[in-house]
Scaffold this active site. Structure first.
Site, PDB file in Angstrom:
ATOM      1  N   ALA A   5       0.856  -1.202   0.000  1.00 48.12           N
ATOM      2  CA  ALA A   5       0.000   0.000   0.000  1.00 48.12           C
ATOM      3  C   ALA A   5       0.879   1.235   0.000  1.00 48.12           C
ATOM      4  CB  ALA A   5      -0.921   0.014   1.218  1.00 48.12           C
ATOM      5  N   CYS A   6       0.562   2.185  -0.868  1.00 42.17           N
ATOM      6  CA  CYS A   6       1.286   3.453  -0.918  1.00 42.17           C
ATOM      7  C   CYS A   6       0.292   4.605  -0.783  1.00 42.17           C
ATOM      8  CB  CYS A   6       2.099   3.580  -2.213  1.00 42.17           C
ATOM      9  SG  CYS A   6       1.106   3.822  -3.697  1.00 42.17           S
ATOM     10  N   PRO A   7       0.745   5.839  -0.582  1.00 41.54           N
ATOM     11  CA  PRO A   7      -0.177   6.952  -0.339  1.00 41.54           C
ATOM     12  C   PRO A   7      -1.190   7.185  -1.452  1.00 41.54           C
ATOM     13  CG  PRO A   7       2.022   7.566   0.337  1.00 41.54           C
ATOM     14  CD  PRO A   7       2.147   6.229  -0.329  1.00 41.54           C
TER      15      PRO A   7
ATOM     16  N   THR B 114       2.249   0.809  -4.977  1.00 46.09           N
ATOM     17  CA  THR B 114       1.444  -0.321  -4.510  1.00 46.09           C
ATOM     18  C   THR B 114       1.617  -1.520  -5.424  1.00 46.09           C
ATOM     19  OG1 THR B 114      -0.215   1.111  -3.481  1.00 46.09           O
ATOM     20  CG2 THR B 114      -0.913  -1.108  -4.053  1.00 46.09           C
TER      21      THR B 114
END
Length: 554
Positions: free
Chosen positions: A109-111, A117
């Site tokens: 998961a990334c921002p 991601t």
């Protein structure tokens, strides 16, 4: 004797809590129950399956099966002491002969929920399969969880590998060995991170104490991760709101003021985008910053603090302060307030939200909002009225920051600033940030065309993919080139990105959508000039890198 109680992943949370409470009371007279598996003499596993856990090696372990012990917990301690045996990993574990783990489940998961991601997920899956392991990677992107890991897969997993730059729900992995890292490290240093995972993985205990346990192990998340959790949840509101406002402007720059134009559609779009989405964005940002710090009890307090910042005109700066204030106030209250087990359920739904909102709300209204609102007003007016020279300087700064680490903390700082200014109706920084962010991947593609002989066939193929990713505003498309030749790629990218940012800012180009790349060009104030800025920056990056890159060795 020190006893450690731990439920397995398939043991219900309610049953685990009740059984732990009953066992704790039974043990108070003669035993000390500790929170650390390392310090325990005896480990009681609450569940039906003994986990594969390296921490249990050399210790006495007793498996407390649900059906046998839940109705008669008073006999469990004596039985555990008498019948506990030296820990032996389950016979059906997936540990192969060389000691490496075979069954891996991972979460990424990334921002933004877009580039890192899925790129880190691909890197994890590719590396694991090369090692001959079974692997499944669950992606937590903007559209939710993809390729979800089932309860059966959790039960058979030897390692949970979490590569996340934001907070993600992990309750289903409770009781499993878990290692946490960032998407960037999982993408660039996959082998190194798996080596560390096998050595440093710890049992994930979940619940309200998980954050405290992580800090005890030195896994503090820090300001960056809290901010990125807020940004990731705010972005959909900014994207949707910005594009709806831009569509409203297509009917005329002030069409939304007249309900008779196009049946009132421009006004309706402005009400949805500006009146609802943009009005909520700072509150959602602050709420999830607080959530990252203090878990669910912090969410409501952060939302309230963020909305107070919005209504007072304190903008993104007020939202940042509200989020961190709410998170740490609630976390502090949670640590200070001690209640008996029978009243514990009141803390997250009554006591913490009430006291937190009271403290943070008053602080925002009387102490924080007045000066911060003045600062944001002054900043907004300066940005709107700055001359060409100052605009170019700011464009260079934003462009440089966007390209210096491509998806890392510096890049995200510039991006967060630009997105935050949208809430204050200042749209030029966002245009500059997106233009600069598109330059590195497009520039690398151009370099592979200009100096074909200096690149391997794999790098030329990567250039084609990089070109497409660049048009989608995914700066991470240049990361394969950064990994192979970091200094030259970064220098070339910074030159082009700073140029594109300076051109965009000096021309006063505005953009209300924080993502989308080529797909949102129609919503830019000056589409042709904007494309020109991106083209100039990309060509500059491509030419410079084609010139300074050494020839590939045969």
């Amino acid at each position: 004797m020190h006893i450690y109680l731990t439920p397995t992943a398939n043991f219900g949370h309610a049953k685990a809590f009740l059984l732990r409470e009953m066992l704790s009371k039974a043990a108070q007279a003669q035993h000390q129950i500790v929170d650390s598996a390392e310090a325990a003499d005896l480990i009681i596993v609450l569940g039906n399956v003994l986990p594969n856990n390296a921490q249990f090696s050399g210790k006495k372990v007793f498996l407390a099966k649900i059906d046998e012990h839940f109705n008669a917990p008073e006999n469990l301690l004596d039985q555990a002491i008498q019948q506990a045996q030296d820990y032996v990993p389950p016979a059906e574990s997936a540990v192969v002969s060389n000691g490496k783990m075979k069954n891996i489940v991972a979460v990424t998961a990334c921002p933004t929920g877009v580039a890192h991601t899925f790129m880190s997920a691909e890197a994890i899956e590719t590396y694991a399969k090369q090692q001959g392991w079974q692997v499944k990677v669950e992606t937590r992107g903007q559209v939710g969880a993809g390729n979800e890991i089932t309860a059966e897969e959790v039960a058979t997993a030897d390692l949970v590998f979490v590569a996340a730059d934001i907070d993600v729900p992990l309750d289903k992995f409770k009781g499993k060995l878990m290692y946490r890292t960032s998407t960037g490290l999982a993408l660039k240093k996959t082998a190194q991170e798996f080596d560390k995972a096998f050595k440093d993985a710890k049992i994930y205990e979940g619940g309200a104490t998980s954050a405290a346990k992580a800090e005890e192990r030195g896994e503090k998340k820090g300001v960056y991760k809290h901010l990125m959790t807020g940004v990731s949840h705010m972005l959909p509101l900014v994207v949707a709101g910005g594009l709806l406002i831009a569509i409203s402007f297509m009917f005329g720059i002030e069409a939304f003021k007249d309900e008779n134009i196009a049946g009132g559609l421009p006004k309706a779009l402005m009400d949805i985008g500006g009146g609802a989405a943009f009005h909520l964005m700072i509150a959602v940002f602050a709420g999830y910053v607080a959530f990252s710090i203090a878990d669910r009890p912090g969410l409501a307090v952060g939302l309230i603090g963020g909305m107070l910042a919005t209504t007072a005109g304190a903008g993104i700066l007020g939202g940042i302060i509200a989020g961190f204030l709410a998170g740490y106030v609630v976390k502090g209250l949670n640590n200070v307030i001690k209640l008996p087990p029978s009243l514990m359920s009141l803390k997250p739904i009554l006591i913490l939200p009430l006291l937190g909102s009271f403290i943070v709300g008053l602080a925002m209204i009387y102490l924080i909002n007045p000066p911060v609102a003045k600062i944001m007003t002054a900043l907004s007016e300066w940005l709107k009225s700055m001359g060409d020279v100052n605009a170019m300087v700011l464009g260079v700064i934003i462009g440089t920051m966007m390209c210096i680490d491509m998806g890392g903390p510096v890049n995200k700082a510039a991006y967060t600033f630009s997105v935050g200014m949208i809430a204050s109706q200042v749209y030029t920084p966002m245009a500059a940030a997106m233009a600069a962010g598109m330059v590195p991947p497009i520039g690398m593609a151009i370099a592979t065309w200009l100096a074909r002989s200096k690149f391997t066939s794999n790098q030329r193929d990567a250039g084609k993919a990089s070109f497409v990713l660049g048009f989608c505003f995914i700066s991470e498309g240049a990361l394969p080139f950064v990994a192979a030749d970091p200094l030259r790629v970064i220098i070339s990218s910074v030159l082009g990105g700073a140029t594109a940012g300076a051109i965009s800012m000096s021309l006063g180009i505005t953009l209300q959508a924080p993502h989308g790349g080529l797909f949102v060009i129609p919503f830019v104030s000056e589409p042709l000039m904007y494309l020109g800025a991106i083209a100039i920056g990309s060509v500059l990056t491509g030419v410079v890198y084609a010139m300074i890159k050494p020839k590939v060795e045969a």
